[in-house]
Structure formats: C-alpha cells, structure tokens
Design an enzyme around this catalytic site. Structure first.
Site, PDB file in Angstrom:
ATOM      1  N   LEU A 184       0.821  -1.220   0.000  1.00  0.00           N
ATOM      2  CA  LEU A 184       0.000   0.000   0.000  1.00  0.00           C
ATOM      3  C   LEU A 184       0.852   1.267   0.000  1.00  0.00           C
ATOM      4  O   LEU A 184       0.344   2.365  -0.171  1.00  0.00           O
ATOM      5  CB  LEU A 184      -0.940  -0.003   1.203  1.00  0.00           C
ATOM      6  CG  LEU A 184      -2.023  -1.075   1.158  1.00  0.00           C
ATOM      7  CD1 LEU A 184      -2.866  -1.043   2.421  1.00  0.00           C
ATOM      8  CD2 LEU A 184      -2.911  -0.884  -0.065  1.00  0.00           C
ATOM      9  N   HIS A 244      -0.776  -8.728   0.223  1.00  0.00           N
ATOM     10  CA  HIS A 244      -0.370  -7.781  -0.820  1.00  0.00           C
ATOM     11  C   HIS A 244      -1.307  -7.805  -2.047  1.00  0.00           C
ATOM     12  O   HIS A 244      -1.803  -6.767  -2.478  1.00  0.00           O
ATOM     13  CB  HIS A 244       1.056  -8.079  -1.304  1.00  0.00           C
ATOM     14  CG  HIS A 244       2.085  -8.071  -0.208  1.00  0.00           C
ATOM     15  ND1 HIS A 244       1.971  -7.273   0.901  1.00  0.00           N
ATOM     16  CD2 HIS A 244       3.255  -8.733  -0.059  1.00  0.00           C
ATOM     17  CE1 HIS A 244       3.019  -7.461   1.684  1.00  0.00           C
ATOM     18  NE2 HIS A 244       3.826  -8.347   1.131  1.00  0.00           N
ATOM     19  N   LYS A 338       7.540 -18.064  -6.072  1.00  0.00           N
ATOM     20  CA  LYS A 338       8.971 -17.894  -5.797  1.00  0.00           C
ATOM     21  C   LYS A 338       9.751 -18.766  -6.781  1.00  0.00           C
ATOM     22  O   LYS A 338       9.231 -19.762  -7.287  1.00  0.00           O
ATOM     23  CB  LYS A 338       9.287 -18.366  -4.373  1.00  0.00           C
ATOM     24  CG  LYS A 338       8.538 -17.585  -3.293  1.00  0.00           C
ATOM     25  CD  LYS A 338       9.447 -16.592  -2.650  1.00  0.00           C
ATOM     26  CE  LYS A 338       8.729 -15.728  -1.632  1.00  0.00           C
ATOM     27  NZ  LYS A 338       9.469 -14.550  -1.248  1.00  0.00           N
TER      28      LYS A 338
END
Ligand code: BG6
Length: 483
Positions: A184, A244, A338
């Site tokens: 954010l 996120h 990842k």
C-alpha cells in the site's frame, strides 16, 4: 492530536533483519529529506541482545551508506539512535526504555500534549501481545499520542488473526494501530485510485460489460533462501496473496469512495472483500519448486529448515470472483510464486473484444498493465503505417524513469512511516479488512495445511506449473505481445 513536537521512535527488534534492511533505512531517508528534524526526533532501538549504542550504529551503518548518502549524513543520523536492551516479556527493559524516552522528552522541553511516541514492532507476531502489554504498562505517553506499528503476518488464519486482534485491541484503540502492508506504500499502487477515478475514459469502462478478466501477479526469480523456516510455516498464500495481492485487488475493484478520508476508502475496500465468493478447488493451482530427480526432491526442500515432506506451496494461482453488480462473471486471477523465471509485480486488466469488428483484428483484446516497478502500458489497435489498411497492436507507454526523470520515488516504508507520524491511516489495513481477508482464504489454507490439497512440483527458474497457464486460459486470458 498533536502532529508536531518532540518525537520518539522506538524500533523493537532493532537488531533483526527487517529493522536493518527496511526500518532504519526508511527513517534515514526521511531524515535526509528533512521530514525528521534532529531537534525533535530521537530513535530508540530495543532488543534482547546486550550491545552498546555504538554496536547498534555500526551494525546499521552499511545498510544506510548506499546510493547518494554521504557518510557524514549517516553519522549525524546514527547519533540520533540510542539502544536499550531488555526482554520482550518482562517490565525491567520497558521501564528503562520509558526512562530514556522521558529523558529525551524532558530535554526537548516537551510541553503538554506535544510529545509523540511511535513504537515499531519489527518482531515476530507471536510476541506482539506481550510487547503491546508491556508498552501499555510501562511506556505510554502521558502528554501526547502513542502509536503502534505492526507488520504481517497478522495470524495464520481467521481464528488466530481474530485472537491477535482481540489481544491487541484490548490494549490499544484502532486509531492507534497501524498494520503495515508495504504494497500500500508503493507508488503505482497508490496511483490506482487516481488512475481509476480521475480519468473520465476509464470510469464507464471499468466493469463487467467491458472487462474480460483481471490478473494480479507477483513473481520472484529467487527462492526462499535463508527464510525457509518462516516460509514453511506460512507459504505463498499467507506471505503474498492474502495480503499484498488482495489489497491491490481491493483498489482495482472497489467503488469510488465518498472522499479520500481513510475511513471512506477502507469502507469501500471492506465491501469488495465481503463480496468475494468462496474459492472453488478447480480454480486453484498450487506449486512447489522442486524437481524430482531419481525419486528425490531438489529445490525448496533442500533448505535445512524445510521438512522433507513439506506441503507448503511456493506458488499459487487462484481465481477470485466478486459477487456484485460491477464484477459478476469477471475472474480476478491472483498469482504469486517464488523461484520463477523472472521478477515482476503487475496488474493486467484485459478488455473484451470490440463487438462487430470491421477490421478483422485478430487481437483486439486490449489490456492495460500497471507494472509496480514503475510503468503503465496500454495496448491498442492502430493502423499499420503504410499503404495498406491493416491493423497492428501498439501501446501507450508511461515509463516513470523516462517521464519523471530525476524524481526519486520513495520507498514504501518511508511513505508509510511518515503517514504513521502524520496519523494518516489511509494506507494501513483496518481490523475488519483483515478479518474479511482471512475469511476468504481460511478454508483453502486449512485444506492445504492438512494435506488435502497438494502443490505440483515445478522447476526453479520456470514459469511455474503448466496447470497454472491452463487455468489462465480457462479464465479467458489471451496472451498478446508484451502483455
Ligand atoms: C514480503 C514477503 O512481504 O514481500 C517476501 O514476505 C517478498 O516474501 C516481499 O519477497 C516482496 O516485496 P517487494 O516489495 O520486493 O515486492
């Protein structure tokens, strides 16, 4: 509430990684830019390790001496830092900390109501409740505000998050609590509201009639190196998607808030979260970077802190569906992984084909892409330059580096720390948002935790499991060059 006067910033967990890599450098940058005045601010590091002020300063120094930072500036800043050692669950250290802060406040002649205390918990969440209790017991500001900043993970599922929220909520009021989600604080994430609500041409298009699908993607080209222990407990959904990417989804999907007041924005975000439908098994692909060679796993499970039979996903692609008038039927694909082939974080909004196409465009499927590493690209059909009447896909491309040459884009942590000092909660996660976010993912996470859903192996450096690409195609994704 005073926003000026003597300011004490306490970094708890001062010798840890987060503090060294993110918190202190962000404070240093604020100091360099004049947002923290040396005649007002004092920074206190607190941790268990018994070291001196200078030891702490030396440990931090190399993280600050980067880019254009001059070594005198770094030294000046380091002089503002004092270190107090103590445990996290007994009063002794916190009483000492309070004494040091009070000395600073007296020295700065804090007049009534004008001192400020900010506690940044760069600590594992398991100690949040006890640390908050100690702060409440020993370190409250008697003549000004006290604010607490906490980092994710806020719990592991709905119940544990609610428990944590209750424990902390008994001690501090919501306006005192700043739950950081550093996405954010990113420039392009903050730009989303402007893009959507300050551009007339997007307003009528931003809905199910015109948008085919939305993808929000996070990819990293490295694995969990050094963080295997933490990661295995949480996995990619808790590490990236539940916080996120979901926050980004809220900003893409929410209705226009009444104003930019933090509560108005957060009210709209909560409504989006509450409209998300339960996740379907067939709309989830999980992966783990592990090649199977002669029956042995190589990759994630090579980490000594990761159990041999770990079921933790390091990759996930999940479709969320928002049940409301604007978005019914539009898949929002949240994908994170990842050890993939590239590093990027972006949002891709794909528009529907033009009805009644007279140009025979093979690919009128236009998209807008917002790349969080600072560019915005909009694909469009244009006439292929030349004598023939044919079309080609081209793009409008706003690259921040070129367009805003010389402008330094602040790090997310800098911005968020400054917001905390100013008391602006717009870019922080409210308690009901957090609960709604856990509501969405908890059933899926529980099934993964008990091994009912298993990740598919994928190779390090690949695009992730092929099944994830198939899921995308099923959701209507059409690949276009560069998009
Ligand atoms: C953190 C995650 O919250 O965000 C990490 O715990 C991840 O696993 C990081 O690497 C990514 O942040 P950024 O700003 O580099 O996209």
């Amino acid at each position: 509430v005073s926003e000026t006067g003597c300011l004490s910033i306490v970094v708890l967990g001062a010798s840890g990684d987060l503090a060294k890599k993110k918190t202190f450098p962000a404070l240093f940058n604020l100091y360099r830019q004049g947002f923290l005045q040396s005649n007002e601010v004092h920074i206190f590091g607190y941790a268990r390790t018994k070291i001196s002020d200078d030891d702490l300063r030396n440990r931090i120094r190399s993280y600050l001496e980067k880019g254009s930072a001059k070594s005198e500036e770094v030294s000046e800043f380091l002089q503002l830092i004092k270190y107090v050692s103590g445990s996290y669950d007994t009063e002794g250290g916190f009483r000492m900390l309070d004494k040091e802060i009070s000395l600073h406040e007296e020295f700065r002649n804090s007049t009534e109501g004008s001192s400020r205390r900010l506690f940044y918990l760069a600590l594992p969440p398991s100690v949040y409740p006890v640390v908050c209790r100690m702060i409440k017991l020993c370190c409250m500001n008697k003549c000004g505000w006290t604010r607490i900043v906490v980092e994710k993970p806020f719990g592991k599922d709905l119940d544990s998050a609610e428990k944590l929220s209750n424990q902390i909520g008994e001690l501090f009021e919501e306006p005192q609590l700043y739950r950081i989600d550093h996405y954010l604080g990113k420039e392009l994430v903050q730009n989303l509201l402007v893009l959507r609500f300050a551009n007339r041409f997007f307003l009528p298009l931003w809905n199910r009639d015109n948008i085919d699908n939305v993808q929000i993607v996070f990819r990293e080209d490295f694995g969990t190196e050094g963080r295997g222990g933490y990661f295995d407990e949480y996995g990619i959904i808790r590490d990236i998607i539940q916080n996120h990417l979901l926050q980004v989804l809220c900003l893409v999907a929410m209705e226009k808030p009444v104003s930019l007041k933090p509560e108005h924005i957060r009210d709209e975000k909560v409504k989006v979260l509450q409209s998300v439908m339960p996740i379907k098994d067939e709309e989830v692909v999980l992966g783990q970077y592990n090649e199977v060679v002669l029956g042995q796993y190589h990759g994630y499970r090579d980490d000594s802190k990761v159990p041999d039979h770990s079921n933790t996903p390091t990759f996930a692609s999940i479709i969320l569906r928002i049940h409301n008038e604007r978005w019914e039927g539009v898949p929002f694909i949240l994908k994170a992984g990842k050890a993939l082939s590239s590093k990027k974080a972006d949002i891709r909004v794909q528009f529907k084909d033009v009805p009644g196409d007279i140009f025979n465009c093979m690919s009128s499927n236009h998209a807008i892409r917002i790349l969080l590493d600072h560019s915005i690209r909009k694909s469009m059909s244009v006439k292929q330059p030349g004598l023939e009447m044919s079309t080609v896909q081209s793009e409008l491309d706003l690259s921040y580096k070129q367009r805003y040459h010389g402008v330094t884009i602040p790090d997310a942590y800098e911005r968020l720390l400054l917001d905390t000092i100013h008391g602006d909660q717009q870019h922080f996660v409210r308690r009901d948002e957090l609960k709604a976010a856990w509501d969405i993912f908890t059933p899926l996470l529980h099934r993964i935790d008990i091994g009912e859903l298993k990740p598919i192996s994928y190779q390090q450096g690949s695009r992730g499991p092929a099944e994830a690409d198939e899921l995308l195609l099923r959701a209507g994704y059409i690949r276009t060059h560069g998009y």
